[in-house]
Design a protein around this motif. Structure first.
Motif, short mmCIF file in Angstrom:
data_model
loop_
_atom_site.label_atom_id
_atom_site.label_comp_id
_atom_site.label_asym_id
_atom_site.label_seq_id
_atom_site.Cartn_x
_atom_site.Cartn_y
_atom_site.Cartn_z
N LEU B 137 0.86 -1.19 0.00
CA LEU B 137 0.00 0.00 0.00
C LEU B 137 0.89 1.23 0.00
CD1 LEU B 137 -2.52 -0.95 2.87
CD2 LEU B 137 -2.71 -1.47 0.42
N LEU B 138 0.49 2.27 -0.73
CA LEU B 138 1.25 3.52 -0.78
C LEU B 138 0.42 4.62 -0.14
CD1 LEU B 138 3.99 4.53 -2.01
CD2 LEU B 138 2.63 5.37 -3.94
N GLU B 139 1.04 5.39 0.75
CA GLU B 139 0.30 6.38 1.55
C GLU B 139 0.45 7.80 1.01
OE1 GLU B 139 1.20 6.24 5.73
OE2 GLU B 139 0.26 8.18 6.13
N ASN B 140 -0.67 8.52 0.99
CA ASN B 140 -0.64 9.94 0.61
C ASN B 140 0.04 10.77 1.70
OD1 ASN B 140 -3.16 9.25 2.15
ND2 ASN B 140 -3.33 11.47 2.24
N PRO B 141 0.84 11.77 1.32
CA PRO B 141 1.64 12.51 2.30
C PRO B 141 0.93 13.74 2.88
CG PRO B 141 2.22 13.21 0.10
CD PRO B 141 1.14 12.17 -0.06
N ALA B 142 1.46 14.23 3.98
CA ALA B 142 1.13 15.57 4.48
C ALA B 142 2.20 16.51 3.95
CB ALA B 142 1.12 15.59 6.00
N THR B 143 1.79 17.61 3.33
CA THR B 143 2.79 18.50 2.73
C THR B 143 2.60 19.95 3.19
OG1 THR B 143 1.44 18.81 0.75
CG2 THR B 143 3.08 17.05 0.67
N TYR B 144 3.69 20.70 3.09
CA TYR B 144 3.71 22.09 3.57
C TYR B 144 4.03 23.09 2.47
CZ TYR B 144 3.86 19.07 7.54
OH TYR B 144 3.55 18.07 8.41
N ASP B 172 -4.41 8.32 4.35
CA ASP B 172 -4.24 8.99 5.64
C ASP B 172 -5.12 10.23 5.64
OD1 ASP B 172 -3.34 10.70 7.74
OD2 ASP B 172 -1.53 9.48 7.90
N LEU B 173 -6.21 10.17 6.43
CA LEU B 173 -7.17 11.26 6.40
C LEU B 173 -6.66 12.50 7.11
CD1 LEU B 173 -10.45 9.20 6.80
CD2 LEU B 173 -9.79 10.59 4.82
N ASN B 174 -5.78 12.30 8.09
CA ASN B 174 -5.17 13.47 8.70
C ASN B 174 -4.25 14.17 7.69
OD1 ASN B 174 -4.50 15.20 11.03
ND2 ASN B 174 -2.47 14.29 10.77
N ASN B 175 -3.51 13.37 6.92
CA ASN B 175 -2.66 13.97 5.89
C ASN B 175 -3.50 14.73 4.85
OD1 ASN B 175 -0.50 12.87 7.20
ND2 ASN B 175 0.01 11.35 5.62
N VAL B 176 -4.65 14.15 4.48
CA VAL B 176 -5.53 14.84 3.53
C VAL B 176 -5.94 16.18 4.11
CG1 VAL B 176 -7.83 14.81 2.48
CG2 VAL B 176 -6.43 12.72 2.48
N PHE B 177 -6.37 16.16 5.36
CA PHE B 177 -6.85 17.41 5.98
C PHE B 177 -5.71 18.43 6.11
CE2 PHE B 177 -8.10 20.03 9.66
CZ PHE B 177 -9.30 20.51 9.16
N VAL B 178 -4.56 17.96 6.61
CA VAL B 178 -3.41 18.85 6.80
C VAL B 178 -2.99 19.47 5.46
CG1 VAL B 178 -0.91 18.80 7.29
CG2 VAL B 178 -2.52 17.78 8.92
N SER B 179 -2.81 18.65 4.44
CA SER B 179 -2.36 19.17 3.14
C SER B 179 -3.38 20.13 2.55
CB SER B 179 -2.12 18.02 2.16
OG SER B 179 -1.04 17.23 2.59
N CYS B 180 -4.65 19.75 2.60
CA CYS B 180 -5.68 20.59 1.98
C CYS B 180 -5.80 21.92 2.71
CB CYS B 180 -7.02 19.87 1.93
SG CYS B 180 -7.03 18.54 0.69
N VAL B 181 -5.79 21.91 4.03
CA VAL B 181 -5.85 23.19 4.75
C VAL B 181 -4.61 24.01 4.41
CG1 VAL B 181 -5.71 24.24 7.05
CG2 VAL B 181 -7.32 22.37 6.62
N ASN B 182 -3.44 23.37 4.42
CA ASN B 182 -2.20 24.10 4.15
C ASN B 182 -2.18 24.73 2.76
OD1 ASN B 182 -1.23 23.53 6.65
ND2 ASN B 182 0.14 21.86 5.99
N HIS B 183 -2.79 24.05 1.80
CA HIS B 183 -2.75 24.56 0.43
C HIS B 183 -4.07 25.22 0.04
CE1 HIS B 183 1.02 22.60 0.49
NE2 HIS B 183 0.53 21.38 0.42
N ARG B 184 -4.89 25.51 1.07
CA ARG B 184 -6.16 26.24 0.87
C ARG B 184 -7.04 25.52 -0.16
NH1 ARG B 184 -3.68 27.65 5.07
NH2 ARG B 184 -2.30 29.46 5.01
N GLN B 185 -7.09 24.17 0.00
CA GLN B 185 -7.94 23.39 -0.89
C GLN B 185 -9.03 22.70 -0.06
OE1 GLN B 185 -4.91 20.91 -2.58
NE2 GLN B 185 -4.15 22.54 -3.92
N ASP B 186 -10.01 22.14 -0.73
CA ASP B 186 -11.14 21.53 -0.05
C ASP B 186 -10.89 20.03 0.12
OD1 ASP B 186 -13.51 20.54 0.83
OD2 ASP B 186 -14.66 21.04 -0.98
N PRO B 187 -10.77 19.56 1.38
CA PRO B 187 -10.50 18.13 1.57
C PRO B 187 -11.59 17.23 0.97
CG PRO B 187 -10.98 19.23 3.67
CD PRO B 187 -10.85 20.29 2.64
N ARG B 188 -12.82 17.74 0.91
CA ARG B 188 -13.90 16.91 0.34
C ARG B 188 -13.74 16.75 -1.16
NH1 ARG B 188 -15.50 18.85 5.01
NH2 ARG B 188 -16.38 17.25 6.37
#
Ligand SMILES: [Fe+2]
Lengths: 257, 280
Positions: B137-144, B172-188
């Motif tokens: 399995l390959l995991e989506n990252p949290a990015t800054y 990783d739903l936390n990574n989705v949320f973190v990345s989307c908030v950081n990049h001003r995108q919609d996690p949904r």
């Protein structure tokens, strides 16, 4: 893979203190450096923590802030060459010995050697102690040709400072550190008894020479010669047996093949 | 052989006594592969006991699948040894890189998503799966930060990797949320575009929040409870996918075992469709 390679090299330079990578971007580009700081901090903090896990007594002796400074310099000079961080940090004792600002703390590299040896012992391979009857029986048959296999965790440190006593003084509920008049070289046996218990015992230097010779594959008889004066064979064997460190016994093959 | 579709926990050695005494009802435990690469001693003794009682997920952090260098053969061999010894129900790694020129940085670093990196990563995933003889399995990252030469959206990038290599995805739903908030995108919107049918495991973790002039910067810290908006994303996701193996990751400032279990129990309730579990 030329361009991704260039990207990774540039990214590493950015982590090491250069500006953020040229292609890094953000909704508000003015924030790129602050955002990239997260990576700089993660790398520095993660590796410092990994080093502190190996060398908790060094961190206590230096204080957290000083340790952090030394750790960052060490990381820059000796970054991990493996993703297995339990294997990284072996050069730290020598690095401390060479560090100009720490020259007055002659015992510090020795304490670090102890902590590294303890880490090695903790992760060493498992081996069951040889049964007492088998040991006895082999010893009788072998005579002066008796060889002993020691547990893979066994290490002897011959140190010029009382670093073993200093290390012990840094442990919870440990004794007071040695006073100036008690300052003398120490020989340590570091090994793992069973699955989890890492021992750090100050032993006679003759015992240390004996155990080192056994580890090098010498017979008990020759190791006894190497031990030199002031050696107590029974005490040394008892120490090994009590800590379950003799994991094999055999008879040296003669030269007559 | 797959992980049970239940809640699981990251294994911390300090919790070993509590786990062996109470044998908590959990779907699986997850370990970081690199912490179990010594020859013997306590780490392996604990892992053997754990493995006898629970399903196991081996989660690697050091393979540097997204890096430009060839995969480290020694490390692949160590992973194979570990997987052969413990025969885990799952092996996973990250869409990230960690090493360059033989030096490891001990972090999950981001990369541009391009045609070039896509084919590089696919080659690496193929190599891992072939070498280990198992699907990963390959995991989506949290990015800054983002990269201006990235021209493939992350969701499309992961979909493409999964389709080309046959690997599963770790969402990783936390990574989705973190990345989307950081990049001003919609996690949904991100999850809308994510290939949920390829997901073999979900990660849930806590994050920290800093303030930038333009708004919040979330840091994937794994050092506290899962945040409420992440629980909400979790409930929405499992209502679409059905039950999935779901891990609570808490790696720093590790609390007592009871605190971790409370998080796992909340995940279990959401998995079983208990909507009250959302409003804690
Ligand atoms: Fe994760």
């Amino acid at each position: 893979m030329r361009s991704h390679r260039d990207f990774a090299r540039g990214f590493r330079e950015s982590l090491a203190g250069g500006p953020a990578p040229q292609n890094a971007t953000a909704q508000d580009p003015a924030e790129i450096e602050r955002r990239f700081d997260v990576y700089r901090n993660n790398v520095a903090h993660g590796l410092t923590q990994a080093l502190a896990r190996h060398f908790p007594a060094i961190e206590r002796l230096l204080g957290a802030e000083c340790f952090r400074g030394i750790a960052r310099a060490y990381i820059a000079e000796h970054p991990p060459r493996t993703p297995v961080l339990t294997e990284w940090g072996g050069a730290f004792p020598a690095y401390l010995a060479d560090e100009p600002s720490l020259q007055s703390l002659s015992y510090l590299p020795d304490v670090a050697r102890i902590e590294w040896a303890r880490s090695r012992a903790y992760h060493a391979a498992d081996a069951e102690p040889v049964a007492p009857e088998l040991l006895q029986e082999t010893a009788t048959r072998a005579g002066t040709h008796l060889c002993l296999d020691l547990h893979p965790s066994v290490q002897i440190l011959q140190l010029l400072t009382p670093a073993g006593s200093i290390w012990a003084s840094q442990q919870p509920g440990g004794p007071a550190p040695p006073r100036a008049k008690e300052w003398r070289p120490e020989t340590l046996l570091i090994a793992r008894r069973g699955i989890s218990h890492v021992i750090t015992s100050v032993v006679r230097s003759s015992t240390g020479r004996f155990i080192s010779a056994l580890s090098a594959g010498e017979t008990v008889a020759r190791a006894q010669d190497r031990a030199g004066a002031d050696f107590d064979l029974n005490a040394a064997l008892l120490l090994l047996v009590e800590n379950a460190l003799i994991v094999g016994a055999g008879i040296e093959r003669g030269d007559e093949s | 052989m797959t992980l049970p579709r239940k809640a699981g926990l990251g294994f911390k050695p300090e919790h070993f006594p509590a786990i062996s005494e109470t044998k908590p009802d959990l779907g699986f435990f997850e370990i970081h592969a690199e912490n179990y690469m010594g020859a013997g001693g306590m780490p392996h003794a604990m892992l053997e006991r754990l493995r006898a009682d629970y399903a196991l997920s081996v989660h690697g952090v050091g393979l540097s699948i997204g890096g430009p260098d060839p995969l480290d053969r020694d490390h692949l061999a160590r992973l194979k040894l570990l997987c052969d010894r413990y025969d885990p129900e799952s092996f996973s790694e990250h869409l990230a890189w960690a090493s360059h020129g033989g030096v490891w940085m001990h972090d999950l670093l981001p990369l541009p998503y391009t045609v070039e990196t896509l084919s590089l990563i696919c080659d690496h995933v193929d190599e891992v799966q072939e070498h280990l003889g198992r699907r990963m399995l390959l995991e989506n990252p949290a990015t800054y930060v983002l990269f201006d030469d990235s021209d493939i959206p992350e969701t499309e990038f992961l979909t493409e990797i999964s389709q080309r290599t046959g690997c599963g995805l770790l969402l990783d739903l936390n990574n989705v949320f973190v990345s989307c908030v950081n990049h001003r995108q919609d996690p949904r919107a991100y999850l809308e575009a994510f290939p949920l049918n390829r997901v073999g495991e979900i990660h849930l973790a806590g994050h920290e929040e800093e303030e930038l002039p333009s708004g919040p910067l979330l840091i994937d810290s794994h050092g506290r409870e899962v945040a409420e908006p992440v629980w909400a994303l979790y409930a929405e996701t499992v209502s679409k996918t059905g039950q999935l193996p779901s891990l609570i990751e808490w790696d720093n400032d590790v609390p007592d075992f009871a605190t971790l279990m409370a998080e796992a129990e909340r995940a279990s309730m959401i998995l079983s469709g208990d909507h009250d579990a959302l409003a804690s």
